[in-house]
Design a protein around this motif. Structure first.
Motif, PDB file in Angstrom:
ATOM      1  N   PRO A 147     -37.853  -3.882   9.381  1.00 45.07           N
ATOM      2  CA  PRO A 147     -37.891  -2.550  10.021  1.00 45.07           C
ATOM      3  C   PRO A 147     -36.671  -1.686   9.763  1.00 45.07           C
ATOM      4  O   PRO A 147     -36.725  -0.469   9.911  1.00 45.07           O
ATOM      5  CB  PRO A 147     -38.042  -2.883  11.507  1.00 45.07           C
ATOM      6  N   ASN A 148     -35.523  -2.288   9.403  1.00 47.39           N
ATOM      7  CA  ASN A 148     -34.333  -1.496   9.134  1.00 47.39           C
ATOM      8  C   ASN A 148     -33.445  -2.247   8.143  1.00 47.39           C
ATOM      9  O   ASN A 148     -33.683  -3.430   7.845  1.00 47.39           O
ATOM     10  CB  ASN A 148     -33.559  -1.172  10.423  1.00 47.39           C
ATOM     11  N   ALA A 149     -32.428  -1.577   7.640  1.00 42.74           N
ATOM     12  CA  ALA A 149     -31.575  -2.156   6.604  1.00 42.74           C
ATOM     13  C   ALA A 149     -30.819  -3.386   7.100  1.00 42.74           C
ATOM     14  O   ALA A 149     -30.700  -4.380   6.385  1.00 42.74           O
ATOM     15  CB  ALA A 149     -30.592  -1.104   6.098  1.00 42.74           C
ATOM     16  N   LYS A 150     -30.328  -3.327   8.330  1.00 46.38           N
ATOM     17  CA  LYS A 150     -29.575  -4.467   8.858  1.00 46.38           C
ATOM     18  C   LYS A 150     -30.451  -5.706   8.962  1.00 46.38           C
ATOM     19  O   LYS A 150     -30.043  -6.801   8.591  1.00 46.38           O
ATOM     20  CB  LYS A 150     -28.987  -4.125  10.222  1.00 46.38           C
ATOM     21  N   GLU A 151     -31.667  -5.525   9.450  1.00 45.01           N
ATOM     22  CA  GLU A 151     -32.585  -6.662   9.537  1.00 45.01           C
ATOM     23  C   GLU A 151     -32.958  -7.147   8.145  1.00 45.01           C
ATOM     24  O   GLU A 151     -33.127  -8.347   7.909  1.00 45.01           O
ATOM     25  CB  GLU A 151     -33.829  -6.266  10.328  1.00 45.01           C
ATOM     26  N   GLY A 152     -33.084  -6.221   7.200  1.00 45.65           N
ATOM     27  CA  GLY A 152     -33.361  -6.608   5.828  1.00 45.65           C
ATOM     28  C   GLY A 152     -32.251  -7.477   5.251  1.00 45.65           C
ATOM     29  O   GLY A 152     -32.512  -8.469   4.560  1.00 45.65           O
ATOM     30  N   MET A 153     -31.003  -7.122   5.546  1.00 42.67           N
ATOM     31  CA  MET A 153     -29.867  -7.929   5.095  1.00 42.67           C
ATOM     32  C   MET A 153     -29.907  -9.316   5.725  1.00 42.67           C
ATOM     33  O   MET A 153     -29.654 -10.325   5.064  1.00 42.67           O
ATOM     34  CB  MET A 153     -28.560  -7.222   5.448  1.00 42.67           C
ATOM     35  N   ARG A 154     -30.246  -9.363   7.013  1.00 40.51           N
ATOM     36  CA  ARG A 154     -30.310 -10.659   7.695  1.00 40.51           C
ATOM     37  C   ARG A 154     -31.401 -11.530   7.096  1.00 40.51           C
ATOM     38  O   ARG A 154     -31.197 -12.724   6.847  1.00 40.51           O
ATOM     39  CB  ARG A 154     -30.574 -10.457   9.192  1.00 40.51           C
ATOM     40  N   VAL A 155     -32.569 -10.944   6.847  1.00 45.38           N
ATOM     41  CA  VAL A 155     -33.678 -11.685   6.260  1.00 45.38           C
ATOM     42  C   VAL A 155     -33.290 -12.236   4.891  1.00 45.38           C
ATOM     43  O   VAL A 155     -33.553 -13.400   4.572  1.00 45.38           O
ATOM     44  CB  VAL A 155     -34.923 -10.780   6.144  1.00 45.38           C
ATOM     45  N   ALA A 188     -25.387  -5.317  -1.172  1.00 48.40           N
ATOM     46  CA  ALA A 188     -24.190  -5.808  -0.479  1.00 48.40           C
ATOM     47  C   ALA A 188     -24.416  -7.223   0.033  1.00 48.40           C
ATOM     48  O   ALA A 188     -23.548  -8.101  -0.083  1.00 48.40           O
ATOM     49  CB  ALA A 188     -23.842  -4.868   0.672  1.00 48.40           C
ATOM     50  N   ALA A 189     -25.592  -7.465   0.608  1.00 51.41           N
ATOM     51  CA  ALA A 189     -25.898  -8.802   1.119  1.00 51.41           C
ATOM     52  C   ALA A 189     -25.991  -9.815  -0.014  1.00 51.41           C
ATOM     53  O   ALA A 189     -25.500 -10.948   0.105  1.00 51.41           O
ATOM     54  CB  ALA A 189     -27.205  -8.758   1.905  1.00 51.41           C
ATOM     55  N   ALA A 190     -26.603  -9.426  -1.121  1.00 53.37           N
ATOM     56  CA  ALA A 190     -26.748 -10.341  -2.250  1.00 53.37           C
ATOM     57  C   ALA A 190     -25.390 -10.679  -2.869  1.00 53.37           C
ATOM     58  O   ALA A 190     -25.142 -11.833  -3.250  1.00 53.37           O
ATOM     59  CB  ALA A 190     -27.672  -9.728  -3.294  1.00 53.37           C
ATOM     60  N   LYS A 191     -24.514  -9.697  -2.962  1.00 50.88           N
ATOM     61  CA  LYS A 191     -23.177  -9.960  -3.513  1.00 50.88           C
ATOM     62  C   LYS A 191     -22.387 -10.885  -2.596  1.00 50.88           C
ATOM     63  O   LYS A 191     -21.593 -11.708  -3.063  1.00 50.88           O
ATOM     64  CB  LYS A 191     -22.440  -8.637  -3.729  1.00 50.88           C
ATOM     65  N   MET A 192     -22.613 -10.753  -1.291  1.00 51.37           N
ATOM     66  CA  MET A 192     -21.972 -11.643  -0.341  1.00 51.37           C
ATOM     67  C   MET A 192     -22.463 -13.080  -0.560  1.00 51.37           C
ATOM     68  O   MET A 192     -21.678 -14.040  -0.514  1.00 51.37           O
ATOM     69  CB  MET A 192     -22.315 -11.169   1.077  1.00 51.37           C
ATOM     70  N   LEU A 193     -23.747 -13.226  -0.827  1.00 51.04           N
ATOM     71  CA  LEU A 193     -24.290 -14.547  -1.128  1.00 51.04           C
ATOM     72  C   LEU A 193     -23.662 -15.102  -2.406  1.00 51.04           C
ATOM     73  O   LEU A 193     -23.308 -16.278  -2.477  1.00 51.04           O
ATOM     74  CB  LEU A 193     -25.807 -14.459  -1.298  1.00 51.04           C
ATOM     75  N   ALA A 206     -21.502 -13.585   8.368  1.00 52.12           N
ATOM     76  CA  ALA A 206     -21.247 -12.480   7.439  1.00 52.12           C
ATOM     77  C   ALA A 206     -21.932 -11.190   7.892  1.00 52.12           C
ATOM     78  O   ALA A 206     -21.336 -10.112   7.839  1.00 52.12           O
ATOM     79  CB  ALA A 206     -21.723 -12.866   6.039  1.00 52.12           C
ATOM     80  N   ASN A 207     -23.171 -11.304   8.369  1.00 52.46           N
ATOM     81  CA  ASN A 207     -23.925 -10.120   8.778  1.00 52.46           C
ATOM     82  C   ASN A 207     -23.495  -9.588  10.132  1.00 52.46           C
ATOM     83  O   ASN A 207     -23.175  -8.405  10.291  1.00 52.46           O
ATOM     84  CB  ASN A 207     -25.424 -10.446   8.834  1.00 52.46           C
ATOM     85  N   ASP A 208     -23.542 -10.477  11.145  1.00 45.48           N
ATOM     86  CA  ASP A 208     -23.410 -10.030  12.533  1.00 45.48           C
ATOM     87  C   ASP A 208     -21.973  -9.960  13.031  1.00 45.48           C
ATOM     88  O   ASP A 208     -21.695  -9.292  14.025  1.00 45.48           O
ATOM     89  CB  ASP A 208     -24.223 -10.951  13.452  1.00 45.48           C
ATOM     90  N   ALA A 212     -21.294  -6.137  10.567  1.00 47.11           N
ATOM     91  CA  ALA A 212     -21.667  -5.300  11.718  1.00 47.11           C
ATOM     92  C   ALA A 212     -20.458  -4.658  12.362  1.00 47.11           C
ATOM     93  O   ALA A 212     -20.560  -3.584  12.970  1.00 47.11           O
ATOM     94  CB  ALA A 212     -22.431  -6.131  12.739  1.00 47.11           C
ATOM     95  N   HIS A 213     -19.278  -5.294  12.249  1.00 46.35           N
ATOM     96  CA  HIS A 213     -18.074  -4.775  12.903  1.00 46.35           C
ATOM     97  C   HIS A 213     -17.029  -4.294  11.901  1.00 46.35           C
ATOM     98  O   HIS A 213     -15.882  -4.048  12.273  1.00 46.35           O
ATOM     99  CB  HIS A 213     -17.485  -5.857  13.821  1.00 46.35           C
ATOM    100  N   ARG A 214     -17.440  -4.185  10.635  1.00 47.84           N
ATOM    101  CA  ARG A 214     -16.578  -3.651   9.562  1.00 47.84           C
ATOM    102  C   ARG A 214     -15.262  -4.427   9.446  1.00 47.84           C
ATOM    103  O   ARG A 214     -14.195  -3.859   9.231  1.00 47.84           O
ATOM    104  CB  ARG A 214     -16.286  -2.166   9.796  1.00 47.84           C
TER     105      ARG A 214
END
Length: 316
Positions: A147-155, A188-193, A206-208, A212-214
């Motif tokens: 539903p949103n970019a943040k959830e997409g990163m988590r998934v 960004a999420a993939a590069k973190m992986l 990494a996500n939350d 999430a808190h920069r």
């Protein structure tokens, strides 16, 4: 029946699912098909597709029926592919998700969702029956459907960590075939992986906690020699007044004496080297990520960090 052995082979290859056309080719008639269905010996699944056994159809039967219903080449995808591949987000229930070529005229029906891809020729898992999208493509599809970019990163991160999917391959796929939305966030999420996130707990941190808190991303999977053995620290932050080590312990934390001993060795080595350390488990990372971020930032400031934590939408 024209060839009983051919009919048996067909049933074995297709999870005891067949189409009306296949039955007619074998010499059966519409009257015989209707009689078997009326007697409960065969179970209708989709229009023109039925299970040639009685009883409750299995998830494998429903998936096969969806592929047989679609005219032309098709791949199981999204939640349906994840169920086959054993990835988080897999769902055996209806609707069945399939992907076809962008130029295909195939249409879905109640119980089947059809997606189209311009890269259809490049996203199939080789030599797989039933045909299914690759792990990389399946994770990207699930992330884009979030539903949103943040959830997409988590998934994406949780699925890749759980399925042991190479982050570098996800980066390559995203850059080669950009998804219809969340491009920057998923990259960004993939590069973190690719930089070393290796577990669901690390992905959650990494996500939350970080993103999430920069909080500036730490260095992951740092090798340390402890009493002659190579050990990996999950995350390290190199700061003006020292190094902060963050260790993430999952559900198996201190599950046996060997693990407990190894952790004590790492703690003692960190103390002797003057490294600060914080240890978090699922309760802190998944249950209280905002408080965990505050603790990490407080310790980083004590070690000379001059940045500020950004409050996320969940921060009280």
């Amino acid at each position: 029946m024209e060839d009983p052995e051919a009919w048996l082979r067909l049933r074995l290859e297709q999870n005891d699912v067949a189409t009306r056309v296949q039955a007619l080719i074998q010499g059966l008639t519409d009257a015989i098909i209707r009689a078997n269905i009326a007697a409960g010996r065969w179970i209708p699944l989709f229009r023109g597709v039925f299970a040639v056994v009685s009883g409750e159809p299995t998830p494998a039967m429903w998936r096969r029926a969806a592929l047989l219903f679609i005219r032309g080449p098709a791949l199981l995808s999204h939640q349906s592919a994840a169920a086959v591949l054993g990835l988080p987000g897999g769902d055996d229930s209806l609707p069945i998700h399939v992907t076809v070529s962008y130029t295909s005229s195939a249409r879905g029906c109640p119980g089947i969702v059809v997606h189209r891809s311009r890269a259809f020729a490049h996203i199939a898992l080789a030599a797989c029956d039933p045909p299914v999208t690759t792990k990389v493509q399946t994770l990207i599809d699930l992330a884009v459907a979030a539903p949103n970019a943040k959830e997409g990163m988590r998934v994406l991160t949780a699925g890749a960590a759980a399925g042991r999917v190479d982050g570098g391959k996800i980066v390559e796929a995203l850059e080669l075939r950009r998804p219809r939305r969340y491009v920057k966030a998923l990259l960004a999420a993939a590069k973190m992986l690719a930089e070393g996130v290796e577990s669901v707990l690390e992905a959650g941190y990494a996500n939350d906690v970080e993103l999430a808190h920069r909080i500036p991303a730490g260095v992951r999977q740092v090798a340390r020699v402890v009493e002659g053995r190579r050990r990996l620290e999950d995350i390290e932050y190199v700061l003006p007044l020292g190094t902060l080590t963050v260790r993430l312990d999952g559900w198996r934390y201190h599950a046996n004496r060997r693990t407990a001993h190894a952790d004590r060795q790492r703690d003692n080595a960190a103390e002797l080297e003057g490294r600060a350390r914080l240890v978090f488990g699922p309760e802190e990372v998944q249950g209280a990520p905002c408080r965990t971020a505050e603790m990490v930032c407080e310790r980083m400031r004590q070690l000379g960090w001059t940045g500020e934590m950004t409050r996320c939408t969940k921060c009280s």
